[in-house]
Scaffold this motif. Structure first.
Motif, PDB file in Angstrom:
ATOM      1  N   ALA A 129       9.581   9.936 -59.200  1.00  0.00           N
ATOM      2  CA  ALA A 129      10.211  10.054 -60.517  1.00  0.00           C
ATOM      3  C   ALA A 129      11.185   8.919 -60.811  1.00  0.00           C
ATOM      4  N   THR A 130      11.843   8.414 -59.787  1.00  0.00           N
ATOM      5  CA  THR A 130      12.815   7.315 -59.938  1.00  0.00           C
ATOM      6  C   THR A 130      12.787   6.484 -58.657  1.00  0.00           C
ATOM      7  N   GLY A 131      13.463   5.366 -58.685  1.00  0.00           N
ATOM      8  CA  GLY A 131      13.617   4.578 -57.461  1.00  0.00           C
ATOM      9  C   GLY A 131      14.350   5.380 -56.399  1.00  0.00           C
ATOM     10  N   MET A 132      15.378   6.112 -56.808  1.00  0.00           N
ATOM     11  CA  MET A 132      16.099   6.923 -55.825  1.00  0.00           C
ATOM     12  C   MET A 132      15.218   8.059 -55.292  1.00  0.00           C
ATOM     13  N   VAL A 152      23.522  -2.353 -49.579  1.00  0.00           N
ATOM     14  CA  VAL A 152      22.300  -1.858 -50.223  1.00  0.00           C
ATOM     15  C   VAL A 152      22.677  -1.343 -51.608  1.00  0.00           C
ATOM     16  N   TYR A 153      21.685  -1.034 -52.399  1.00  0.00           N
ATOM     17  CA  TYR A 153      21.899  -0.445 -53.729  1.00  0.00           C
ATOM     18  C   TYR A 153      22.891   0.726 -53.608  1.00  0.00           C
ATOM     19  N   GLY A 154      23.837   0.812 -54.545  1.00  0.00           N
ATOM     20  CA  GLY A 154      24.938   1.782 -54.461  1.00  0.00           C
ATOM     21  C   GLY A 154      24.507   3.216 -54.199  1.00  0.00           C
ATOM     22  N   LEU A 192      16.615  -1.541 -45.347  1.00  0.00           N
ATOM     23  CA  LEU A 192      17.276  -2.717 -45.920  1.00  0.00           C
ATOM     24  C   LEU A 192      16.655  -3.090 -47.254  1.00  0.00           C
ATOM     25  N   GLU A 193      17.330  -4.006 -47.945  1.00  0.00           N
ATOM     26  CA  GLU A 193      16.748  -4.643 -49.118  1.00  0.00           C
ATOM     27  C   GLU A 193      17.082  -6.125 -49.066  1.00  0.00           C
ATOM     28  N   THR A 194      16.256  -6.930 -49.667  1.00  0.00           N
ATOM     29  CA  THR A 194      16.503  -8.373 -49.742  1.00  0.00           C
ATOM     30  C   THR A 194      15.747  -8.961 -50.919  1.00  0.00           C
ATOM     31  N   VAL A 208      11.773  -1.211 -46.422  1.00  0.00           N
ATOM     32  CA  VAL A 208      12.383  -2.265 -47.249  1.00  0.00           C
ATOM     33  C   VAL A 208      12.311  -1.875 -48.713  1.00  0.00           C
ATOM     34  N   ASP A 209      13.415  -2.046 -49.396  1.00  0.00           N
ATOM     35  CA  ASP A 209      13.446  -1.904 -50.851  1.00  0.00           C
ATOM     36  C   ASP A 209      13.112  -3.289 -51.430  1.00  0.00           C
ATOM     37  N   ASN A 210      11.933  -3.381 -52.057  1.00  0.00           N
ATOM     38  CA  ASN A 210      11.417  -4.681 -52.536  1.00  0.00           C
ATOM     39  C   ASN A 210      11.554  -4.820 -54.065  1.00  0.00           C
ATOM     40  N   THR A 211      12.481  -4.046 -54.639  1.00  0.00           N
ATOM     41  CA  THR A 211      12.634  -4.012 -56.097  1.00  0.00           C
ATOM     42  C   THR A 211      12.899  -5.388 -56.701  1.00  0.00           C
ATOM     43  N   PHE A 212      13.775  -6.175 -56.064  1.00  0.00           N
ATOM     44  CA  PHE A 212      14.222  -7.423 -56.691  1.00  0.00           C
ATOM     45  C   PHE A 212      13.115  -8.470 -56.795  1.00  0.00           C
ATOM     46  N   LEU A 213      12.173  -8.476 -55.850  1.00  0.00           N
ATOM     47  CA  LEU A 213      11.178  -9.551 -55.866  1.00  0.00           C
ATOM     48  C   LEU A 213       9.776  -9.107 -56.273  1.00  0.00           C
ATOM     49  N   HIS A 259      10.047   0.687 -54.186  1.00  0.00           N
ATOM     50  CA  HIS A 259      10.447   0.026 -55.435  1.00  0.00           C
ATOM     51  C   HIS A 259      11.147   0.986 -56.359  1.00  0.00           C
ATOM     52  N   SER A 260      12.135   0.483 -57.066  1.00  0.00           N
ATOM     53  CA  SER A 260      12.503   1.094 -58.326  1.00  0.00           C
ATOM     54  C   SER A 260      11.543   0.475 -59.338  1.00  0.00           C
ATOM     55  N   ALA A 261      10.524   1.252 -59.739  1.00  0.00           N
ATOM     56  CA  ALA A 261       9.532   0.745 -60.702  1.00  0.00           C
ATOM     57  C   ALA A 261      10.130   0.650 -62.098  1.00  0.00           C
ATOM     58  N   THR A 262      11.334   1.199 -62.242  1.00  0.00           N
ATOM     59  CA  THR A 262      12.132   1.049 -63.463  1.00  0.00           C
ATOM     60  C   THR A 262      12.305  -0.424 -63.825  1.00  0.00           C
ATOM     61  N   LYS A 263      12.317  -1.272 -62.808  1.00  0.00           N
ATOM     62  CA  LYS A 263      12.700  -2.669 -62.977  1.00  0.00           C
ATOM     63  C   LYS A 263      11.448  -3.517 -63.263  1.00  0.00           C
ATOM     64  N   TYR A 264      11.136  -4.494 -62.427  1.00  0.00           N
ATOM     65  CA  TYR A 264      10.084  -5.446 -62.782  1.00  0.00           C
ATOM     66  C   TYR A 264       8.689  -4.827 -62.858  1.00  0.00           C
ATOM     67  N   VAL A 282      12.236   5.313 -66.142  1.00  0.00           N
ATOM     68  CA  VAL A 282      12.810   5.267 -64.794  1.00  0.00           C
ATOM     69  C   VAL A 282      11.743   5.832 -63.868  1.00  0.00           C
ATOM     70  N   ALA A 283      11.475   5.120 -62.776  1.00  0.00           N
ATOM     71  CA  ALA A 283      10.369   5.497 -61.902  1.00  0.00           C
ATOM     72  C   ALA A 283      10.502   4.773 -60.574  1.00  0.00           C
ATOM     73  N   GLY A 284       9.744   5.262 -59.582  1.00  0.00           N
ATOM     74  CA  GLY A 284       9.764   4.611 -58.275  1.00  0.00           C
ATOM     75  C   GLY A 284       8.408   4.714 -57.597  1.00  0.00           C
ATOM     76  N   SER A 313      20.918  -2.300 -64.898  1.00  0.00           N
ATOM     77  CA  SER A 313      19.461  -2.396 -64.746  1.00  0.00           C
ATOM     78  C   SER A 313      19.045  -3.866 -64.765  1.00  0.00           C
ATOM     79  N   LEU A 314      17.776  -4.111 -64.524  1.00  0.00           N
ATOM     80  CA  LEU A 314      17.259  -5.472 -64.407  1.00  0.00           C
ATOM     81  C   LEU A 314      15.744  -5.428 -64.527  1.00  0.00           C
ATOM     82  N   GLY A 315      15.180  -6.618 -64.726  1.00  0.00           N
ATOM     83  CA  GLY A 315      13.719  -6.714 -64.715  1.00  0.00           C
ATOM     84  C   GLY A 315      13.060  -6.476 -66.058  1.00  0.00           C
TER      85      GLY A 315
HETATM   86  C1  LIG Z   1      17.681   0.342 -59.584  1.00  0.00           C
HETATM   87  C2  LIG Z   1      17.504   0.246 -58.121  1.00  0.00           C
HETATM   88  C3  LIG Z   1      17.274   1.394 -57.343  1.00  0.00           C
HETATM   89  C4  LIG Z   1      17.267   2.779 -57.919  1.00  0.00           C
HETATM   90  O1  LIG Z   1      16.199   2.954 -58.793  1.00  0.00           O
HETATM   91  P1  LIG Z   1      16.206   4.031 -59.994  1.00  0.00           P
HETATM   92  O2  LIG Z   1      14.869   3.827 -60.602  1.00  0.00           O
HETATM   93  O3  LIG Z   1      17.349   3.682 -60.884  1.00  0.00           O
HETATM   94  O4  LIG Z   1      16.390   5.373 -59.367  1.00  0.00           O
HETATM   95  C5  LIG Z   1      17.065   1.223 -55.978  1.00  0.00           C
HETATM   96  N1  LIG Z   1      17.119   0.005 -55.417  1.00  0.00           N
HETATM   97  C6  LIG Z   1      17.353  -1.114 -56.128  1.00  0.00           C
HETATM   98  C7  LIG Z   1      17.397  -2.427 -55.434  1.00  0.00           C
HETATM   99  C8  LIG Z   1      17.559  -1.036 -57.503  1.00  0.00           C
HETATM  100  O5  LIG Z   1      17.793  -2.151 -58.207  1.00  0.00           O
END
Ligand SMILES: *Cc1c(COP(=O)(O)O)cnc(C)c1O
Length: 407
Positions: free
Chosen positions: A87-90, A113-115, A156-158, A185-190, A207-212, A220-222, A339-341
């Motif tokens: 449902a979300t990245g989290m 890491v992400y807050g 981790l994330e990077t 690994v959280d690969n959201t940024f790349l 991934h937070s698919a919310t982003k890129y 909001v998705a993951g 947010s980003l992406g």
């Molecule tokens: C936004 C983000 C998340 C959380 O994703 P949501 O879709 O907001 O739940 C996790 N990790 C990274 C790196 C993010 O940028």
């Protein structure tokens, strides 16, 4: 002939990576199966589906064809056997950790890491008897040193938000494999277009698919990618029973967004590189954090671990916390938003926004100065973005020249 083929390039997989077809009408776009449940022809078929003796859908929390199409596509991009949409990245972070940790286990996380990932690990998991160590993974030996007999998972994330510190995936993946730890690994940024952690032996890619991946700021998705075995385990435990399942409508939007992922990422990276170079040459700036710059310690990973530096830039203004807030208030084109992406460029000031609950000392320890600004560089023409920043700098310089107002 299935279009889901290994040899396709990533641009082709982003468009043809799934196998769900509309046999009835030949719809080009993946149909949106906006349904909660699926009917059985008879009781026997229902029984077989529940017993796993027959393939087929049962109920959308357990699986849905539109969502399957997205999962197959992202798995093809990451180069993993399977994926689970959330449902979300989290929802992805929590499902991956909860499926792989039990009371008494130890988790090693990157200290940055992400807050909300940090909050989940430091506050929630510890409530259920899971031990957590946060270590500085820029020195991979710190991980080896933190390993205990009960260590089960490393996370981790990077690059790391907000200073874009890059971690060495090859070195960390090797340690995880040597010690038989589950590595996440959280690969959201790349995104998989720029970095494929599975190539370095990582087990689960989040991934937070919310982003890129979606890229258009409207869901909001993951998603979690990994082996068939690990993804099935996640789906049958933490996803099924905790329930952070993705809506089919969100899956449908992300399938559409993904088709342009490679060309969007190319443009995000090009724009970000030009803006980072512009910022680095600006006299109002103390420091720019972007791995695409030669001055950044993460630059050496470009071309091997990561194809390019991505679309997020952070920089420090020469000034005060108030100057940071003043600066972003001058934006005409860039939107003030976290947010980003997204296609739109977004700007935020961590000290007065995402990290405002921190004390100044805590912010400093986390590497977040009072004048740190983060930009998610969008897809607008780069000259328009630069012009907006430029007019804001001019106003800031005038503002800084003026005597401080007495409140
Ligand atoms: C936004 C983000 C998340 C959380 O994703 P949501 O879709 O907001 O739940 C996790 N990790 C990274 C790196 C993010 O940028």
């Amino acid at each position: 002939m299935s279009k889901h083929q290994e040899h396709f390039q990533i641009e082709t997989k982003a468009i043809h990576g799934g196998s769900i077809k509309d046999e009835q009408f030949g719809s080009l776009a993946t149909p949106l199966y906006q349904t909660s449940t699926f009917t059985f022809e008879n009781a026997q078929q229902g029984a077989k589906r529940f017993a796993g003796e027959e393939q087929g859908y049962i109920y959308s929390r357990l699986g849905n064809p539109t969502t399957t199409q997205l999962e197959q596509t992202v798995a093809a991009l990451e180069g993993t056997e399977s994926a689970a949409a959330t449902a979300t990245g989290m929802g992805a972070v929590s499902a991956a950790l909860l499926a792989n940790l039990s009371a008494g286990d130890h988790l090693i996380s990157s200290k940055a890491v992400y807050g909300c990932s940090f909050a989940l690990m430091s506050h929630m998991l510890t409530k259920f008897g899971i031990e957590v160590s946060f270590v500085d993974m820029t020195e991979p030996e710190n991980i080896t040193r933190a390993i205990q007999p009960n260590t089960k998972v490393i996370f981790l994330e990077t690059p790391i938000n907000p200073n874009l510190v890059v971690l060495d995936l090859a070195a960390i993946g090797k340690i995880a494999n040597q010690h038989q730890l589950i590595s996440i690994v959280d690969n959201t940024f790349l995104t998989p277009y720029l970095q494929k952690p599975a190539q370095f032996g990582f087990d689960l890619i989040i991934h937070s698919a919310t982003k890129y991946l979606n890229g258009h700021g409207d869901v909001v998705a993951g998603i979690i990618c990994g082996s068939e075995e690990m993804i099935t385990e996640i789906k049958m435990t933490s996803l099924k029973d905790i329930g952070a399942t993705m809506s089919p409508h969100d899956a449908w939007l992300i399938i559409r967004g993904l088709k342009t992922l490679p060309i969007r990422m190319d443009r995000h990276c090009q724009n970000a590189q030009q803006i980072a170079e512009y910022l680095e040459s600006h006299p109002s700036i103390k420091q720019v954090y972007y791995p695409g710059l030669k001055s950044h310690p993460g630059h050496k990973f470009i071309g091997n671990q990561m194809k390019a530096a991505g679309g997020v830039i952070a920089f420090e203004l020469d000034g005060s916390l108030e100057d940071g807030a003043f600066f972003i208030d001058q934006m005409a084109l860039l939107s003030i938003a976290v947010s980003l992406g997204d296609a739109e460029s977004l700007i935020q000031h961590p000290a007065s926004m995402t990290h405002s609950p921190y004390t100044p000392e805590e912010r400093e320890a986390a590497g977040i100065s009072d004048t740190l600004i983060r930009i998610s560089v969008g897809l607008e023409h780069v000259n328009d973005i630069t012009a907006d920043l430029n007019q804001a700098f001019e106003k800031l310089i005038k503002h800084q020249g003026m005597p401080k107002q007495v409140a």
